[in-house]
Design a protein around this motif. Structure first.
Motif: not given
Length: 127
Positions: A8-9, A18-22, A62-70, A81-83
């Motif tokens: 997903g990168g 972007l949405r990353l998958s694992c 803290d740097s991703v809070k509110g922007r990224f969702t696991i 990881l939804q970014m």
């Protein structure tokens, strides 16, 4: 043998998503707490986000809070990881990791607590 494979990168413009998958194979997926970390060449690998075994709890840097969702899908044995609102500072190699742990254990940001790692996927953010 437990294997983690990220996907997903890619290249995205500043402000994009972007949405990353694992996908996790081998072992018992529901027994793992899962995390995402990121790293640039010559730098330390930093915590991004973690999700509990049940999926009911999550933790974010803290740097991703509110922007990224696991999130996780136990049926698909996949962690996401939804970014969103990506910034040039988010440009790193992203790694997923699995920690074999008991159901009631708290999530961890400590890289040493994770038992299995993927090979990483590159995220590039263009200005």
């Amino acid at each position: 043998q437990v294997q983690l494979v990220e996907s997903g990168g890619g290249l995205v413009q500043t402000g994009g998503s972007l949405r990353l998958s694992c996908v996790v194979s081998g072992g018992s997926f529901s027994r793992y707490a899962l995390g995402w970390f990121r790293q640039s060449p010559g730098k330390d690998r930093d915590f991004v986000a973690a999700i509990s075994r049940s999926g009911s709890s999550s933790d974010y840097a803290d740097s991703v809070k509110g922007r990224f969702t696991i999130s996780r899908d136990n049926d698909k044995k996949t962690v996401y990881l939804q970014m969103s609102s990506l910034e040039p500072e988010d440009m790193h190699i992203y790694f997923c990791a699995a920690e074999q742990t008991i159901l009631t254990a708290p999530m961890t940001r400590n890289i040493r607590d994770y038992d299995y790692w993927g090979q990483g996927t590159q995220v590039t953010v263009a200005q």
